[in-house]
Motif scaffolding. Structure first.
Motif, PDB file in Angstrom:
ATOM      1  N   GLU A  54      -0.646 -10.500   6.138  1.00  0.00           N
ATOM      2  CA  GLU A  54      -0.461 -11.728   5.369  1.00  0.00           C
ATOM      3  C   GLU A  54      -0.857 -12.953   6.191  1.00  0.00           C
TER       4      GLU A  54
ATOM      5  N   GLU B 141      -4.655 -13.119   6.432  1.00  0.00           N
ATOM      6  CA  GLU B 141      -5.218 -13.593   5.169  1.00  0.00           C
ATOM      7  C   GLU B 141      -4.969 -15.088   4.978  1.00  0.00           C
ATOM      8  N   GLU B 142      -3.785 -15.558   5.339  1.00  0.00           N
ATOM      9  CA  GLU B 142      -3.474 -16.982   5.216  1.00  0.00           C
ATOM     10  C   GLU B 142      -4.397 -17.828   6.091  1.00  0.00           C
TER      11      GLU B 142
ATOM     12  N   GLY C 271       1.192  -8.268  10.924  1.00  0.00           N
ATOM     13  CA  GLY C 271       1.088  -8.399   9.470  1.00  0.00           C
ATOM     14  C   GLY C 271      -0.276  -8.897   9.034  1.00  0.00           C
TER      15      GLY C 271
END
Length: 102
Positions: free
Chosen positions: A70, A73-74, A68
């Motif tokens: 996400e 990015e986190e 993923g």
């Protein structure tokens, strides 16, 4: 003479029994060593369980990073300070407010 031989047999039996009891309780692989080893095994099992939990979290994190965007990015936001285009950066201070009269 009859009682003397019985006394010798009784003393020999007591000596053998005492020797066996000593080996059981205090010998090289006796009961005391057994209890110490059981304590060490329990401690190592607790450490292994803690490490197993930490490893599971790492495996989940690696799987999330591989599949993923996400998670990537986190991590970029938290570790590298990523700010996307058209985003506003706001930093909130948690320091206590002090007022001065000067």
């Amino acid at each position: 003479m009859k009682y003397f031989s019985q006394f010798i047999l009784l003393a020999l039996a007591v000596a053998v029994l005492s020797g066996l009891q000593y080996q059981y309780w205090l010998g090289e692989n006796g009961r005391v060593e057994h209890n110490k080893l059981l304590t060490q095994v329990e401690e190592q099992q607790r450490l292994n369980d803690n490490q197993f939990s930490a490893n599971n979290l790492l495996h989940i994190d690696v799987k999330d990073l591989k599949t993923g965007l996400e998670a990537v990015e986190e991590h970029a936001r938290l570790d590298l300070g990523l700010i996307k285009l058209n985003e506003t950066f706001v930093q909130v201070s948690t320091a206590p407010t002090t007022y001065s009269r000067y």
